[in-house]
Design a protein around this motif. Structure first.
Motif, short mmCIF file in Angstrom:
data_model
loop_
_atom_site.label_atom_id
_atom_site.label_comp_id
_atom_site.label_asym_id
_atom_site.label_seq_id
_atom_site.Cartn_x
_atom_site.Cartn_y
_atom_site.Cartn_z
N LEU A 59 70.97 41.25 -16.01
CA LEU A 59 72.16 42.04 -16.31
C LEU A 59 73.42 41.17 -16.30
N VAL A 60 73.46 40.20 -15.40
CA VAL A 60 74.64 39.32 -15.29
C VAL A 60 74.69 38.34 -16.46
N VAL A 61 73.55 37.76 -16.82
CA VAL A 61 73.49 36.80 -17.93
C VAL A 61 72.48 37.31 -18.96
N PRO A 62 72.89 38.20 -19.84
CA PRO A 62 71.97 38.79 -20.82
C PRO A 62 71.66 37.83 -21.96
N VAL A 63 71.03 36.71 -21.63
CA VAL A 63 70.64 35.73 -22.62
C VAL A 63 69.16 35.44 -22.45
N GLU A 64 68.56 34.83 -23.48
CA GLU A 64 67.13 34.54 -23.44
C GLU A 64 66.82 33.13 -22.93
N MET A 94 80.33 32.88 -19.28
CA MET A 94 79.16 32.72 -18.42
C MET A 94 79.44 31.82 -17.22
N PRO A 95 80.08 30.67 -17.40
CA PRO A 95 80.42 29.87 -16.22
C PRO A 95 81.26 30.63 -15.21
N LYS A 96 82.16 31.53 -15.70
CA LYS A 96 83.00 32.30 -14.79
C LYS A 96 82.14 33.17 -13.88
N ARG A 97 81.07 33.73 -14.42
CA ARG A 97 80.18 34.56 -13.62
C ARG A 97 79.47 33.72 -12.56
N PHE A 98 79.12 32.52 -12.92
CA PHE A 98 78.49 31.64 -11.94
C PHE A 98 79.47 31.28 -10.83
N TRP A 99 80.72 31.07 -11.19
CA TRP A 99 81.73 30.77 -10.17
C TRP A 99 81.89 31.95 -9.21
N ILE A 100 81.88 33.15 -9.74
CA ILE A 100 82.01 34.34 -8.88
C ILE A 100 80.83 34.44 -7.93
N LEU A 101 79.62 34.22 -8.46
CA LEU A 101 78.43 34.26 -7.61
C LEU A 101 78.47 33.14 -6.56
N GLY A 102 78.94 31.97 -6.99
CA GLY A 102 79.04 30.85 -6.05
C GLY A 102 80.02 31.14 -4.92
N LEU A 151 69.38 31.69 -16.49
CA LEU A 151 68.65 32.72 -15.75
C LEU A 151 68.15 32.19 -14.42
N LEU A 152 67.63 30.97 -14.39
CA LEU A 152 67.15 30.37 -13.15
C LEU A 152 68.28 30.21 -12.14
N ILE A 153 69.43 29.73 -12.62
CA ILE A 153 70.58 29.53 -11.73
C ILE A 153 71.10 30.85 -11.20
N CYS A 154 71.28 31.81 -12.09
CA CYS A 154 71.83 33.11 -11.69
C CYS A 154 70.90 33.84 -10.74
N ALA A 155 69.59 33.84 -11.03
CA ALA A 155 68.63 34.53 -10.16
C ALA A 155 68.60 33.88 -8.78
N GLY A 156 68.67 32.55 -8.73
CA GLY A 156 68.68 31.86 -7.45
C GLY A 156 69.91 32.20 -6.62
N LEU A 157 71.08 32.24 -7.25
CA LEU A 157 72.31 32.58 -6.54
C LEU A 157 72.26 34.02 -6.01
#
Length: 313
Positions: free
Chosen positions: A252-257, A1-9, A262-268
């Protein structure tokens, strides 16, 4: 999951860099501050709208609802039309930017709280009732808007037409600072209640059994939603389906509850969509079509797809 955030960043940094430097002609001491204001507005709107949608879906217990679907954008256009109808187009156009922003934000916050409170009085599991509530209110606002627009002088209609779409080319720097301060406070409070949102996502009955004050959490979430949407709409105008679009992509990027990722990913994703989209429209393709039109088209299509598929919480 952190890797996905790095890609979005990294994608966000690339979009921001390209937005600031692509096609720059003239002295940098003029170009950079001018573009930085627009960049800050795009980032603020993206983060605020995505957060408000996550909050609204947490309260509504459904993944296909957003504040715009409940008629909030129709409320904004009705307020703008009423101002032109009663005060006149020239008066509205010449109003102080600070006064216009304050009045628009205040009225929309009050209207949004009244509109969103229908969620607290309705059955939380009745999807169709919630959607129909939004349709009824939206139809009412649009009917009143159409009635007033038919009585308005055609020469004054341009004021309404200009304000009906999100605009990122003309941003008041002073208003941006005020909006940033208000939204920053709301975003901070939202981040503090992220764990309560996780508990609320388990369902009202389960949340109450776990000791959560459900009523208070829902009221706080709706108040923050109203503030975020009202401030961003008063600042740049309505962007109807942006929140639904980016939150659906984030799930879809972070399929967690859990709501924190979710807040971070949606904002990015929201900032990438707005900044990257404005870059393509303005600098690459040199189009004059508002970006909000394409966002509403794609977001509306996603809403219909989710609704027809029965994709619910």
């Amino acid at each position: 999951m952190p890797k996905r955030f790095w890609i979005l960043g990294i994608l966000l940094v690339i979009c921001c860099t390209a937005f600031m430097t692509w096609g720059a002609r003239g002295p940098l001491h003029f170009v950079i501050p001018f573009r930085a204001t627009k960049l800050a507005a795009l980032g603020l709107v993206g983060m605020s709208i995505s957060t408000s949608t996550v909050l609204f879906q947490a309260v509504s217990q459904n993944r296909i609802l957003s504040p715009s679907i409940m008629g909030f954008d129709a409320l904004y256009i009705m307020i703008l039309t009423a101002a032109v109808y009663f005060l006149g187009g020239m008066t509205v156009a010449n109003l102080s930017a600070h006064l216009s922003f304050a009045v628009s934000t205040g009225v929309m916050v009050i209207g949004a709280l009244g509109l969103f409170s229908t969620l607290l009085r309705s059955s939380q599991n009745n999807l169709m009732r919630m959607i129909l509530t939004g349709i009824v209110f939206g139809a009412l606002f649009r009917s009143l808007t159409d009635f007033m627009q038919r009585l308005i002088d055609p020469n004054e209609f341009s004021v309404i037409q200009t304000g009906s779409y999100a605009r990122f080319t003309q941003i008041e720097t002073d208003l941006l600072f005020i909006a940033a301060a208000l939204c920053a406070g709301a975003l901070f409070l939202t981040w503090k209640m992220r764990f309560r949102l996780d508990v609320l996502a388990l369902g009202r009955d389960v949340a109450m059994n776990l000791g959560l004050n459900v009523r208070r959490t829902e009221l706080e979430a709706l108040t923050l939603t109203a503030l975020l949407v009202a401030v961003t709409t008063a600042l740049v105008g309505p962007v109807a389906f942006l929140g639904l679009l980016v939150v659906s992509l984030a799930r879809l990027v972070v399929p967690v509850e859990r709501h924190a990722p979710l807040l971070i990913c949606a904002g990015l994703i929201a900032m990438i969509v707005l900044i990257g989209g404005q870059l393509l429209f303005e600098r690459v393709f040199q189009l004059t079509t508002p970006l909000a039109v394409i966002i509403d088209l794609v977001g509306g299509s996603i809403f219909l797809f989710l609704l027809l598929k029965g994709h619910r919480r």
